[in-house]
Design a protein around this motif. Structure first.
Motif, short mmCIF file in Angstrom:
data_model
loop_
_atom_site.label_atom_id
_atom_site.label_comp_id
_atom_site.label_asym_id
_atom_site.label_seq_id
_atom_site.Cartn_x
_atom_site.Cartn_y
_atom_site.Cartn_z
N GLY A 187 0.82 -1.21 0.00
CA GLY A 187 0.00 0.00 0.00
C GLY A 187 0.85 1.26 0.00
N LEU A 188 1.95 1.25 0.78
CA LEU A 188 2.84 2.40 0.82
C LEU A 188 3.46 2.65 -0.55
N MET A 189 3.87 1.58 -1.22
CA MET A 189 4.48 1.71 -2.54
C MET A 189 3.48 2.28 -3.55
N LEU A 190 2.21 1.89 -3.40
CA LEU A 190 1.20 2.36 -4.34
C LEU A 190 0.71 3.76 -4.03
N VAL A 191 0.72 4.13 -2.73
CA VAL A 191 0.26 5.46 -2.33
C VAL A 191 1.35 6.51 -2.51
N ALA A 192 2.62 6.06 -2.58
CA ALA A 192 3.74 7.00 -2.71
C ALA A 192 3.56 7.99 -3.87
N PRO A 193 3.13 7.54 -5.07
CA PRO A 193 2.91 8.53 -6.15
C PRO A 193 1.86 9.57 -5.78
N TRP A 194 0.81 9.16 -5.04
CA TRP A 194 -0.21 10.12 -4.60
C TRP A 194 0.41 11.16 -3.69
#
Length: 306
Positions: free
Chosen positions: A50-57
């Protein structure tokens, strides 16, 4: 201000339903992979992915100045959220999927009590009525049997209910944080502290996942993150008080998945309990709505939701 034109409300509802479908799909992944991996591994994997996917946000919206004057509140929000996640994932592995989803959705009926004790928010007569209806639904779902231990309630169900209480604590903390903290900072600290907390149990509970388990963990992280983003978009388009009912679609999707994959029946007790909890939660939500910071509060909670 929200745009309350019918098309915007419909689009907001569609995003909420999509988000709940993603959360129910995440539940399927948790149920499957829990046969191979311990709960601690699943929670950590979900947080890491989740952190890896939210990082761009985070990068797109900007974290801003990460210096905060309320580190204790960020710690409380992350600790409550991650612990709720442990409870919720354990309930998914052990209970019928629809029931586990419903126990997570009990958070709205605990929020007013926590807000009353902590933030000194006033509890109106309508709110007390809402709480009574909601708790009647909880009792119906738990089906207490006085002849049994644990007050006649399944220990697993109590753990799932504890997850709802902790999720309520996390949401009230976000409400408090949103008074002074920007959304990006709230999400950043949840990712940082929550990920660190979920890594601690791996010191004694590490188990190397198989390639298949890794794929399931990836799917869980993707489903959870897509669900969060869809929920965020839905709450940005329409008032939460108008969208609350659609959050209970996760129970419908959970019941469908449970019937399809594990032959779990959708009992009359679960249906009535769901309706009571939904009615209580919606009444509680409508009686508390007041203000202009709702969008920030709910978007911050949705993006970092357990």
């Amino acid at each position: 201000m929200f745009d309350t034109r019918p098309q915007h409300l419909l689009l907001g509802a569609a995003f909420i339903v999509l988000g709940e479908f993603c959360f129910a799909s995440m539940g399927v992944g948790i149920r499957v992979v829990s046969d191979e991996l311990p709960n601690a591994m699943i929670v950590f994997g979900r947080n890491l992915i989740g952190l890896m996917l939210v990082a761009p946000w985070l990068l797109r919206h900007g974290i801003g100045d990460v210096k905060t004057r309320v580190p204790g509140l960020h710690l409380l929000r992350a600790a409550a959220g991650v612990t709720a996640m442990y409870c919720f994932y354990y309930a998914i592995a052990e209970l019928p999927l629809a029931e586990a989803m419903l126990l997570k959705l009990t958070a709205p009926i605990f929020i007013p009590l926590i807000a009353m004790a902590w933030l000194h928010e006033r509890v109106t007569a309508l709110l007390w009525l809402a709480l009574g209806i909601g708790f009647a639904g909880v009792i119906l779902i738990l089906e207490p049997d006085p002849s049994q231990h644990w007050a006649g309630v399944s220990p697993v169900a109590l753990i799932g209910l504890l997850g709802g209480v902790l999720a309520a604590v996390a949401k009230v903390t976000v409400r408090r944080l949103s008074q002074s903290e920007p959304t990006g900072r709230i999400v950043f600290y949840f990712a940082l502290i929550g990920g660190s907390i979920s890594a601690l149990p791996l010191a004694w509970d590490w188990q190397t996942p198989t390639p298949v388990a890794l794929l399931w963990l990836l799917g869980i992280g993707i489903a959870a993150t897509l669900g969060q983003l869809a929920l965020t978009r839905g709450l940005a388009l329409a008032p939460a008080s108008r969208m609350g009912a659609f959050g209970y679609f996760s129970v419908v999707f959970g019941a469908g998945y449970g019937w399809l994959f594990w032959d779990e029946p959708m009992t009359l007790t679960l249906v009535i309990g769901t309706l009571l909890i939904a009615a209580g939660g919606l009444l509680a939500s409508r009686s508390r709505r007041g203000g202009g910071s709702d969008r920030t509060e709910h978007c911050a909670e949705a993006v970092s939701n357990p």
